[in-house]
Design an enzyme around this catalytic site. Structure first.
Site, mmCIF file in Angstrom:
data_model
loop_
_atom_site.group_PDB
_atom_site.id
_atom_site.type_symbol
_atom_site.label_atom_id
_atom_site.label_comp_id
_atom_site.label_asym_id
_atom_site.label_seq_id
_atom_site.Cartn_x
_atom_site.Cartn_y
_atom_site.Cartn_z
ATOM 1 N N ASN A 27 0.865 -1.187 0.000
ATOM 2 C CA ASN A 27 0.000 0.000 0.000
ATOM 3 C C ASN A 27 0.897 1.231 0.000
ATOM 4 O O ASN A 27 1.454 1.597 1.031
ATOM 5 C CB ASN A 27 -0.897 -0.037 1.249
ATOM 6 C CG ASN A 27 -1.776 1.202 1.356
ATOM 7 O OD1 ASN A 27 -1.882 1.975 0.417
ATOM 8 N ND2 ASN A 27 -2.398 1.383 2.505
ATOM 9 N N TRP A 28 1.015 1.852 -1.181
ATOM 10 C CA TRP A 28 1.919 3.003 -1.292
ATOM 11 C C TRP A 28 1.288 4.289 -0.762
ATOM 12 O O TRP A 28 1.959 5.316 -0.682
ATOM 13 C CB TRP A 28 2.347 3.199 -2.752
ATOM 14 C CG TRP A 28 3.240 2.109 -3.270
ATOM 15 C CD1 TRP A 28 3.754 1.044 -2.575
ATOM 16 C CD2 TRP A 28 3.729 1.973 -4.610
ATOM 17 N NE1 TRP A 28 4.525 0.256 -3.396
ATOM 18 C CE2 TRP A 28 4.532 0.797 -4.654
ATOM 19 C CE3 TRP A 28 3.584 2.712 -5.789
ATOM 20 C CZ2 TRP A 28 5.168 0.361 -5.826
ATOM 21 C CZ3 TRP A 28 4.209 2.281 -6.952
ATOM 22 C CH2 TRP A 28 4.999 1.116 -6.968
ATOM 23 N N LYS A 29 -0.001 4.226 -0.486
ATOM 24 C CA LYS A 29 -0.744 5.401 0.008
ATOM 25 C C LYS A 29 -0.494 6.601 -0.911
ATOM 26 O O LYS A 29 -0.365 6.424 -2.117
ATOM 27 C CB LYS A 29 -0.366 5.710 1.458
ATOM 28 C CG LYS A 29 -0.356 4.469 2.332
ATOM 29 C CD LYS A 29 -0.224 4.762 3.790
ATOM 30 C CE LYS A 29 -0.061 3.442 4.538
ATOM 31 N NZ LYS A 29 -0.102 3.606 5.978
ATOM 32 N N HIS A 61 -9.807 1.069 5.038
ATOM 33 C CA HIS A 61 -8.501 1.314 5.671
ATOM 34 C C HIS A 61 -8.681 2.337 6.791
ATOM 35 O O HIS A 61 -9.445 3.291 6.655
ATOM 36 C CB HIS A 61 -7.495 1.817 4.631
ATOM 37 C CG HIS A 61 -6.090 1.813 5.149
ATOM 38 N ND1 HIS A 61 -5.624 2.769 6.030
ATOM 39 C CD2 HIS A 61 -5.071 0.960 4.946
ATOM 40 C CE1 HIS A 61 -4.357 2.498 6.323
ATOM 41 N NE2 HIS A 61 -3.993 1.405 5.687
ATOM 42 N N GLU A 110 -6.983 4.748 7.794
ATOM 43 C CA GLU A 110 -6.711 6.148 7.454
ATOM 44 C C GLU A 110 -7.925 6.788 6.800
ATOM 45 O O GLU A 110 -8.180 7.981 6.966
ATOM 46 C CB GLU A 110 -5.464 6.239 6.559
ATOM 47 C CG GLU A 110 -4.202 6.008 7.373
ATOM 48 C CD GLU A 110 -3.033 5.460 6.589
ATOM 49 O OE1 GLU A 110 -3.087 5.412 5.344
ATOM 50 O OE2 GLU A 110 -2.046 5.048 7.241
ATOM 51 N N GLU A 137 -5.541 -4.829 10.912
ATOM 52 C CA GLU A 137 -4.566 -3.742 10.991
ATOM 53 C C GLU A 137 -4.870 -2.870 12.214
ATOM 54 O O GLU A 137 -5.659 -1.923 12.123
ATOM 55 C CB GLU A 137 -4.669 -2.866 9.743
ATOM 56 C CG GLU A 137 -4.299 -3.559 8.453
ATOM 57 C CD GLU A 137 -3.664 -2.580 7.481
ATOM 58 O OE1 GLU A 137 -2.564 -2.868 7.024
ATOM 59 O OE2 GLU A 137 -4.250 -1.522 7.222
ATOM 60 N N GLY A 192 2.276 2.398 10.618
ATOM 61 C CA GLY A 192 3.261 3.453 10.421
ATOM 62 C C GLY A 192 3.985 3.880 11.688
ATOM 63 O O GLY A 192 4.645 4.922 11.707
ATOM 64 N N SER A 213 3.245 -2.062 10.531
ATOM 65 C CA SER A 213 4.688 -2.019 10.768
ATOM 66 C C SER A 213 5.387 -3.352 10.500
ATOM 67 O O SER A 213 6.335 -3.716 11.205
ATOM 68 C CB SER A 213 4.980 -1.521 12.188
ATOM 69 O OG SER A 213 4.526 -0.187 12.334
ATOM 70 N N GLY A 271 2.710 -1.107 4.365
ATOM 71 C CA GLY A 271 2.798 0.294 3.965
ATOM 72 C C GLY A 271 4.247 0.730 3.840
ATOM 73 O O GLY A 271 4.891 0.554 2.805
HETATM 74 C C1 PEP Z 1 -1.012 0.179 6.143
HETATM 75 O O1 PEP Z 1 -1.197 1.382 6.100
HETATM 76 O O2 PEP Z 1 -1.837 -0.599 5.635
HETATM 77 C C2 PEP Z 1 0.185 -0.305 6.810
HETATM 78 C C3 PEP Z 1 0.206 -1.553 7.208
HETATM 79 O O3 PEP Z 1 1.200 0.588 7.009
HETATM 80 P P1 PEP Z 1 2.614 0.295 7.717
HETATM 81 O O4 PEP Z 1 3.164 -0.966 7.114
HETATM 82 O O5 PEP Z 1 3.445 1.487 7.411
HETATM 83 O O6 PEP Z 1 2.334 0.131 9.161
#
Ligand code: PEP
Length: 264
Positions: free
Chosen positions: A21-23, A107, A109, A179, A185, A226, A247
């Site tokens: 997931n490059w966001k 998600h 976010e 998640e 993050g 993470s 991410g």
């Molecule tokens: C995500 O946003 O789906 C995610 C898992 O981010 P990160 O790996 O940076 O925690």
């Protein structure tokens, strides 16, 4: 649109799956460069469904970069409506037409910053199935909910509200990504024992919503929060875990490759 240019490899249930997931982290040039590195480094990995979720305007150029490499594409979001006067939205049908096999739905976010509610998430799942896209439903508790002991109830509620009465579901596959919001993050990931516990919670919720058979045969479970090349081995091998939603660690091709290699 050239038919053979579609980067959609139908999801094969029980496949190992790794989603990047490059966001909105990269600009156009950086996204295209990262896509080229992915293609170079990841095209030889077999037996793993690799999925990249770039920003919408980049999906078509990245599809062209990937070419015949077996890397699938996902939307980071999908509209809750099939078509019409919904300024700024991208339909599931359009995602499918430009080569996406998946879309992230719910998600944290989006729940947090874009006020995406369960009712809308439910509609997005319905739309995804109608267009032939596999939804990746993200669920997870906030830090406050975790600390107040509300984790399990939050996850069960999110699943029930997103999935009850999705008529297409018992015949279709779904990917659930656990998640925890506090792990996204932050560099802090879930404990292995907690992930094992949450798998049981998700199993119980989906078995009672649909059936245990449905859970066993149609549900793939991912963990996200993470994940990196150092901690991936802590989780990999947990019963029912089909892979990861990544991410930060997906923004560097080598780091992402190191995660993928450990899933072989
Ligand atoms: C995500 O946003 O789906 C995610 C898992 O981010 P990160 O790996 O940076 O925690």
């Amino acid at each position: 649109m050239r038919k053979n240019s579609i980067n959609y490899f139908p999801y094969n249930f029980m496949q190992k799956i790794l989603i990047a997931n490059w966001k909105m982290n990269l600009d156009v040039e950086k996204s295209l460069n990262l896509a080229k590195q992915y293609k170079k480094n990841l095209r030889t990995l077999k037996g793993l469904e690799l999925v990249v979720a770039p920003s919408i305007p980049l999906i078509i150029p990245i599809k062209d970069i990937f070419g015949s490499a077996k890397i699938s594409l996902s939307g980071q979001n999908v509209a809750a409506f099939s078509e019409g006067a919904y300024t700024g939205e991208v339909s599931a049908k359009m995602l499918k037409q430009i080569g996406c096999g998946y879309s992230l739905v719910g998600h944290s976010e989006r729940r947090q910053h874009l006020v995406e509610a369960d009712e809308m998430i439910h509609k997005k799942i319905v739309q995804s199935y109608a267009a032939g896209i596999t939804p990746v439903l993200c669920v997870g508790e906030s830090l406050k909910e975790k600390e107040s002991g509300g984790r399990d109830a939050v996850i069960i509620n999110q699943l029930q509200r997103a999935l009850s009465k999705v008529e297409a579901l018992p015949d279709k596959e779904i990917i659930i990504a656990y998640e925890p919001v506090w792990a996204i993050g932050t560099g802090v990931s879930v404990e292995r024992e907690d992930l094992i516990h949450v798998e049981r919670i998700i199993k119980r919720a989906l078995s009672s919503l649909y059936s245990e058979n449905f859970y066993n045969e149609k549900v793939s479970l991912l963990y996200g929060g993470s994940v990196n090349s150092v901690n991936v081995s802590v989780f990999w091998g947990i019963d029912k875990l089909a892979g990861f939603l990544v991410g930060t660690s997906s923004l560097e091709a080598n780091e992402f490759l190191k995660i993928a290699i450990q899933m072989k």
